[in-house]
Write an enzyme that holds these catalytic residues in place. Structure first.
Site, PDB file in Angstrom:
ATOM      1  N   ASP A  30      43.655  75.940  -0.143  1.00 43.31           N
ATOM      2  CA  ASP A  30      42.390  75.789   0.573  1.00 43.31           C
ATOM      3  C   ASP A  30      41.470  76.931   0.159  1.00 43.31           C
ATOM      4  OD1 ASP A  30      43.326  77.978   1.937  1.00 43.31           O
ATOM      5  OD2 ASP A  30      43.577  76.967   3.845  1.00 43.31           O
ATOM      6  N   SER A  31      40.240  76.902   0.647  1.00 43.75           N
ATOM      7  CA  SER A  31      39.236  77.845   0.128  1.00 43.75           C
ATOM      8  C   SER A  31      39.165  79.123   0.942  1.00 43.75           C
ATOM      9  CB  SER A  31      37.872  77.170   0.152  1.00 43.75           C
ATOM     10  OG  SER A  31      37.454  76.997   1.498  1.00 43.75           O
ATOM     11  N   GLY A  32      39.809  79.155   2.098  1.00 48.41           N
ATOM     12  CA  GLY A  32      39.728  80.316   2.977  1.00 48.41           C
ATOM     13  C   GLY A  32      38.721  80.158   4.098  1.00 48.41           C
ATOM     14  N   GLY A  33      37.784  79.218   3.937  1.00 51.57           N
ATOM     15  CA  GLY A  33      36.699  79.068   4.914  1.00 51.57           C
ATOM     16  C   GLY A  33      37.189  78.782   6.324  1.00 51.57           C
ATOM     17  N   PHE A  34      38.178  77.882   6.446  1.00 49.75           N
ATOM     18  CA  PHE A  34      38.635  77.490   7.773  1.00 49.75           C
ATOM     19  C   PHE A  34      39.324  78.639   8.499  1.00 49.75           C
ATOM     20  CE2 PHE A  34      41.731  75.709  10.748  1.00 49.75           C
ATOM     21  CZ  PHE A  34      40.878  74.979  11.560  1.00 49.75           C
ATOM     22  N   ASP A  90      33.721  76.315   1.806  1.00 48.67           N
ATOM     23  CA  ASP A  90      32.804  75.724   2.780  1.00 48.67           C
ATOM     24  C   ASP A  90      32.750  76.557   4.048  1.00 48.67           C
ATOM     25  OD1 ASP A  90      35.374  75.129   3.635  1.00 48.67           O
ATOM     26  OD2 ASP A  90      34.836  73.176   4.438  1.00 48.67           O
ATOM     27  N   GLY A 146      36.192  69.346   8.663  1.00 43.69           N
ATOM     28  CA  GLY A 146      35.549  69.409   9.970  1.00 43.69           C
ATOM     29  C   GLY A 146      36.090  68.421  10.982  1.00 43.69           C
ATOM     30  N   HIS A 190      64.514  68.276   9.348  1.00 44.30           N
ATOM     31  CA  HIS A 190      64.402  66.920   9.898  1.00 44.30           C
ATOM     32  C   HIS A 190      62.941  66.478   9.973  1.00 44.30           C
ATOM     33  CE1 HIS A 190      64.601  63.379  12.396  1.00 44.30           C
ATOM     34  NE2 HIS A 190      63.610  63.933  13.077  1.00 44.30           N
TER      35      HIS A 190
HETATM   36 ZN   LIG Z   1      66.880  63.758  10.578  1.00 45.17          ZN
END
Ligand SMILES: [Zn+2]
Length: 375
Positions: free
Chosen positions: A92-96, A146, A216, A335
């Site tokens: 990801d870009s880091g923005g979030f 973003d 978003g 699992h």
């Molecule tokens: Zn399982």
């Protein structure tokens, strides 16, 4: 050398199945990407993650730039070698995370300045720096930088933020340059407003990306609002490029998103739940710490072929969770990731066979039955 490419093999309604090809291997879509935040999917060895059926992992620019830093990972041969995962990685870009984790956040046209949630140190992130970091990491799929507005936000605030993100998308495209075998995805913003989503998609398509994310969403708006955006937003994006819904989600979110034309998703939920004693199964969610499991010799799910279900009882899983043994998080995470990947395989097969609506009806019916019958 294999270039980055995407080919659709079948559609069923608005749902699609296909393959993304990269020099590091193929990604079957719809794909679920486990999250390896700090260069590890917590409680899992990389070969175990692969054994669950994952074709690709997600890494977090924000976390890795702070610790151990992108430069150090680059000196050590890149993120794939560093974490022993040779298959594709999306970063990801880091923005979030700047929005959700960092403090003292200051936003300008140029970029964002913030303080690390780890030690308070000051950092600057711009589209150009985000592209540089993701290149140092060696990411196969790079996300444009973003801005994610904090919610709740007015329509005017969402529009202003989206237009800034579109200017940053152009700067990300320019900074990324031409890197054969690597892909750059743009991120659609615009909140839950159709006109803003359409404007954002048009701006991104004009710039031209290898894939498009719907950003978003899954930020607290609720499933109904998210699905109402997904009823139209994927249709604004080019048909021949992958569509990635960021940060989703619960199994029923995933099924609904795939029905609406999403090709890729990521979420910390299966791994995080595994560490807090939550198991996701065909028949809903199980809380293993519940006393009803303490004498139960049956597995979490009799139909599941993961090691936790093949070799261990609910009674044992209950015991190791209550005793805070490390194997508890290991087995439940395994699992959960196995269940998620099996769900994705079921969705891919159903789309290919043109039987998605029957698959989805069965998915909801099994969950409605509830957890396994009493002993
Ligand atoms: Zn399982």
């Amino acid at each position: 050398m294999t270039q980055f490419s995407f080919s659709l093999s079948a559609t069923d309604g608005t749902a699609r199945t296909g393959v993304i090809s990269t020099p590091r291997g193929e990604i079957r879509t719809p794909a679920f990407m486990p999250v390896g935040t700090a260069a590890t999917v917590k409680a899992m060895m990389p070969e175990s993650v692969r054994a669950t059926g994952a074709d690709i992992l997600l890494g977090n620019t924000y976390h890795l730039m702070l610790r151990p830093t992108a430069e150090r990972i680059a000196r050590l041969g890149g993120l794939h070698k560093f974490m022993n995962w040779e298959r594709p990685i999306l970063t990801d870009s880091g923005g979030f995370q700047v929005m959700s984790l960092a403090s003292l956040r200051k936003l300008t046209e140029e970029g964002v300045t913030f303080s690390s949630h780890i030690d308070g140190s000051k950092h600057h992130l711009t589209p150009e720096r985000s592209m540089e970091i993701q290149k140092l990491l060696g990411s196969d799929i790079v996300m444009a930088f973003d801005e994610c507005p904090a919610l709740p936000a007015t329509d005017a605030e969402v529009a202003k933020s989206m237009r800034l993100s579109m200017r940053w998308a152009q700067r990300s495209r320019d900074a990324f340059g031409d890197r054969p075998g690597h892909a750059l995805f743009g991120i659609m913003q615009g909140g839950v407003t159709r006109e803003l989503r359409e404007e954002s998609a048009a701006a991104l398509t004009q710039i031209g990306f290898d894939g498009y994310a719907v950003g978003g969403l899954a930020v607290g708006e609720g499933q109904e609002a998210m699905f109402s955006v997904l009823d139209y937003a994927p249709g604004f994006l080019p048909k021949d490029k992958p569509r990635y819904l960021m940060g989703v989600g619960k199994p029923d979110d995933i099924v609904g998103a795939v029905e609406r034309g999403i090709d890729m998703m990521d979420c910390v939920l299966p791994s995080r739940s595994g560490r807090t004693g939550q198991a996701w199964t065909r028949r809903g969610q199980i809380n293993i710490k519940n006393a009803r499991h303490q004498d139960d010799p049956r597995p979490l799910d009799e139909a599941c072929t993961c090691p936790a279900c093949r070799n261990y009882s609910r009674a044992y899983l209950h015991h190791v969770f209550r005793s805070q043994e490390m194997i508890s998080g290991m087995l439940l995470t395994w699992h959960n990731l196995h269940y998620y990947q099996e769900l994705m395989q079921g969705l891919r097969d159903a789309i290919a066979a043109g039987t998605l609506s029957a698959f989805v009806a069965d998915f909801h019916a099994k969950r409605a039955e509830g957890d396994i019958d009493p002993l």
